[in-house]
Design a protein around this motif. Structure first.
Motif, PDB file in Angstrom:
ATOM      1  N   SER A 100       2.794 -10.943  16.921  1.00 42.09           N
ATOM      2  CA  SER A 100       1.411 -11.131  17.367  1.00 42.09           C
ATOM      3  C   SER A 100       0.437 -10.282  16.547  1.00 42.09           C
ATOM      4  CB  SER A 100       1.275 -10.770  18.851  1.00 42.09           C
ATOM      5  OG  SER A 100       2.089 -11.602  19.645  1.00 42.09           O
ATOM      6  N   SER A 101       0.958  -9.229  15.934  1.00 49.03           N
ATOM      7  CA  SER A 101       0.137  -8.354  15.091  1.00 49.03           C
ATOM      8  C   SER A 101       0.038  -8.860  13.656  1.00 49.03           C
ATOM      9  CB  SER A 101       0.711  -6.927  15.090  1.00 49.03           C
ATOM     10  OG  SER A 101       0.787  -6.420  16.404  1.00 49.03           O
ATOM     11  N   GLY A 102       0.746  -9.940  13.346  1.00 47.50           N
ATOM     12  CA  GLY A 102       0.666 -10.520  12.013  1.00 47.50           C
ATOM     13  C   GLY A 102       1.860 -10.270  11.125  1.00 47.50           C
ATOM     14  N   GLU A 125      -2.509  -1.223  13.717  1.00 43.40           N
ATOM     15  CA  GLU A 125      -3.973  -1.166  13.673  1.00 43.40           C
ATOM     16  C   GLU A 125      -4.458   0.091  12.959  1.00 43.40           C
ATOM     17  OE1 GLU A 125      -6.326  -3.409  14.545  1.00 43.40           O
ATOM     18  OE2 GLU A 125      -4.629  -4.764  14.852  1.00 43.40           O
ATOM     19  N   VAL A 126      -3.803   1.222  13.236  1.00 44.71           N
ATOM     20  CA  VAL A 126      -4.176   2.474  12.556  1.00 44.71           C
ATOM     21  C   VAL A 126      -3.889   2.363  11.061  1.00 44.71           C
ATOM     22  CG1 VAL A 126      -3.663   4.946  12.337  1.00 44.71           C
ATOM     23  CG2 VAL A 126      -3.896   3.913  14.611  1.00 44.71           C
ATOM     24  N   MET A 127      -2.763   1.764  10.695  1.00 49.05           N
ATOM     25  CA  MET A 127      -2.430   1.592   9.283  1.00 49.05           C
ATOM     26  C   MET A 127      -3.425   0.669   8.587  1.00 49.05           C
ATOM     27  SD  MET A 127       1.768   1.434   9.495  1.00 49.05           S
ATOM     28  CE  MET A 127       2.037   1.382   7.720  1.00 49.05           C
ATOM     29  N   LYS A 128      -3.919  -0.342   9.294  1.00 47.50           N
ATOM     30  CA  LYS A 128      -4.939  -1.224   8.730  1.00 47.50           C
ATOM     31  C   LYS A 128      -6.220  -0.449   8.437  1.00 47.50           C
ATOM     32  CE  LYS A 128      -5.390  -5.259  10.941  1.00 47.50           C
ATOM     33  NZ  LYS A 128      -5.313  -6.204  12.092  1.00 47.50           N
ATOM     34  N   GLU A 143       0.958  -8.861   6.860  1.00 50.55           N
ATOM     35  CA  GLU A 143       1.898  -9.765   6.196  1.00 50.55           C
ATOM     36  C   GLU A 143       2.764  -9.047   5.151  1.00 50.55           C
ATOM     37  OE1 GLU A 143      -0.067 -13.201   4.658  1.00 50.55           O
ATOM     38  OE2 GLU A 143      -0.536 -13.996   6.659  1.00 50.55           O
ATOM     39  N   ASP A 144       2.325  -7.857   4.741  1.00 52.69           N
ATOM     40  CA  ASP A 144       3.091  -7.080   3.761  1.00 52.69           C
ATOM     41  C   ASP A 144       4.073  -6.112   4.414  1.00 52.69           C
ATOM     42  OD1 ASP A 144       1.642  -8.261   1.676  1.00 52.69           O
ATOM     43  OD2 ASP A 144       0.071  -6.735   1.787  1.00 52.69           O
ATOM     44  N   LEU A 145       4.117  -6.104   5.735  1.00 51.76           N
ATOM     45  CA  LEU A 145       4.944  -5.128   6.444  1.00 51.76           C
ATOM     46  C   LEU A 145       6.379  -5.602   6.606  1.00 51.76           C
ATOM     47  CD1 LEU A 145       2.505  -4.067   9.311  1.00 51.76           C
ATOM     48  CD2 LEU A 145       3.095  -2.750   7.261  1.00 51.76           C
ATOM     49  N   LYS A 158       0.817  -1.225   0.000  1.00 54.05           N
ATOM     50  CA  LYS A 158       0.000   0.000   0.000  1.00 54.05           C
ATOM     51  C   LYS A 158       0.846   1.268   0.000  1.00 54.05           C
ATOM     52  CE  LYS A 158      -3.785  -2.395   0.200  1.00 54.05           C
ATOM     53  NZ  LYS A 158      -4.683  -2.494  -0.954  1.00 54.05           N
ATOM     54  N   LYS A 159       2.152   1.105   0.173  1.00 57.54           N
ATOM     55  CA  LYS A 159       3.086   2.234   0.207  1.00 57.54           C
ATOM     56  C   LYS A 159       2.684   3.266   1.265  1.00 57.54           C
ATOM     57  CE  LYS A 159       5.101   1.559  -4.308  1.00 57.54           C
ATOM     58  NZ  LYS A 159       5.565   2.140  -5.565  1.00 57.54           N
ATOM     59  N   ALA A 160       2.586   2.750   2.481  1.00 50.57           N
ATOM     60  CA  ALA A 160       2.341   3.575   3.658  1.00 50.57           C
ATOM     61  C   ALA A 160       3.427   3.267   4.676  1.00 50.57           C
ATOM     62  CB  ALA A 160       0.963   3.285   4.240  1.00 50.57           C
ATOM     63  N   ILE A 161       3.666   4.210   5.589  1.00 57.75           N
ATOM     64  CA  ILE A 161       4.751   4.046   6.558  1.00 57.75           C
ATOM     65  C   ILE A 161       4.313   4.473   7.955  1.00 57.75           C
ATOM     66  CG2 ILE A 161       6.628   4.318   4.890  1.00 57.75           C
ATOM     67  CD1 ILE A 161       6.864   7.272   5.787  1.00 57.75           C
ATOM     68  N   GLY A 162       5.037   3.959   8.951  1.00 55.97           N
ATOM     69  CA  GLY A 162       4.802   4.371  10.324  1.00 55.97           C
ATOM     70  C   GLY A 162       6.091   4.338  11.121  1.00 55.97           C
TER      71      GLY A 162
END
Length: 236
Positions: free
Chosen positions: A194-196, A125-128, A136-138, A102-106
């Motif tokens: 744990s977050s995936g 969670e906020v990025m979701k 799984e893409d992180l 998704k080309k997003a960052i945190g």
């Protein structure tokens, strides 16, 4: 001495982001110091956005309306190009979170309080919600921070983490000479998994700021220094 380090795995495999972590000759709270880093790394300093960090679990979303605004919180997310995010540490754990699809960052600032409050999970969670991120893409980077070799804490704090937070068979601490040392790296890896997030996509630099106090600012080693390491992450 260079002003910053980069992460080889990110440089070689993810071409849409800039990631830099400043060294001891830079104070990330100094605009002049950060200008040098940003110019060297081709990062857009006029849009550089950071929080007023308060050791919380607050995640702030950076959009067109609040670029460069100072808001209380300890994590930042965005999907805007040329809007670099910045967090400050000096023993606490900096975590970069990159969504390859998704080309997003945190970025998350995880001291023991932020780690205990699972700020990395809350950032994901906020990025979701905002960017439809699939964990799984992180790809995540755990940056320079105090390691289990040096982070002596009370037995009560160790037990708080092992019973209340993780509550699994793994031990998130070590004992040396009857002293307890908390492993914030391992706890944050646990939170990310744990977050995936896939284990193979978690890059732990294993750089202890206390052991490497000649390279990085360390709050404990440098007598509560006000100077800070900066982790900068930008979508090009």
């Amino acid at each position: 001495m260079n002003n910053y380090i980069t992460v080889k795995e990110i440089e070689e495999n993810i071409d849409f982001v800039n990631l830099a972590i400043t060294l001891k000759n830079v104070d990330a709270k100094s605009r002049e110091d950060m200008k040098k880093v940003c110019e060297s790394k081709n990062i857009e300093i006029k849009n550089l956005t950071s929080n007023i960090q308060i050791h919380s679990d607050i995640v702030n979303v950076v959009n067109e309306n609040n670029i460069d605004e100072k808001i209380e919180g300890d994590a930042l997310v965005t999907n805007l190009k040329k809007v670099p995010l910045l967090i400050f540490t000096a023993d606490c754990v900096p975590i970069a979170i990159i969504d390859k699809k998704k080309k997003a960052i945190g970025l998350a600032h995880a001291g023991w309080r932020g780690t205990y409050d699972k700020i990395a999970e809350k950032t994901i969670e906020v990025m979701k919600k905002k960017y439809n991120t699939n964990p799984e893409d992180l790809v995540c980077v755990i940056g320079p921070s105090i390691g289990p070799c040096c982070y002596e804490v009370s037995k009560d704090l160790v037990e708080k983490f092992n019973t209340n937070l993780t509550n699994c068979d793994d031990k998130f601490y070590i004992i040396k000479e009857d002293k307890y040392y908390l492993d914030l790296w391992k706890v944050n890896e646990y939170v990310l998994k744990s977050s995936g997030v896939k284990e193979d996509n978690i890059i732990n630099l294993n750089l202890c700021t206390s052991c490497n106090c000649h390279k990085f600012h360390s709050y404990r080693k440098h007598d509560k220094t006000p100077q800070r390491i900066g982790m900068i992450l930008e979508i090009k």
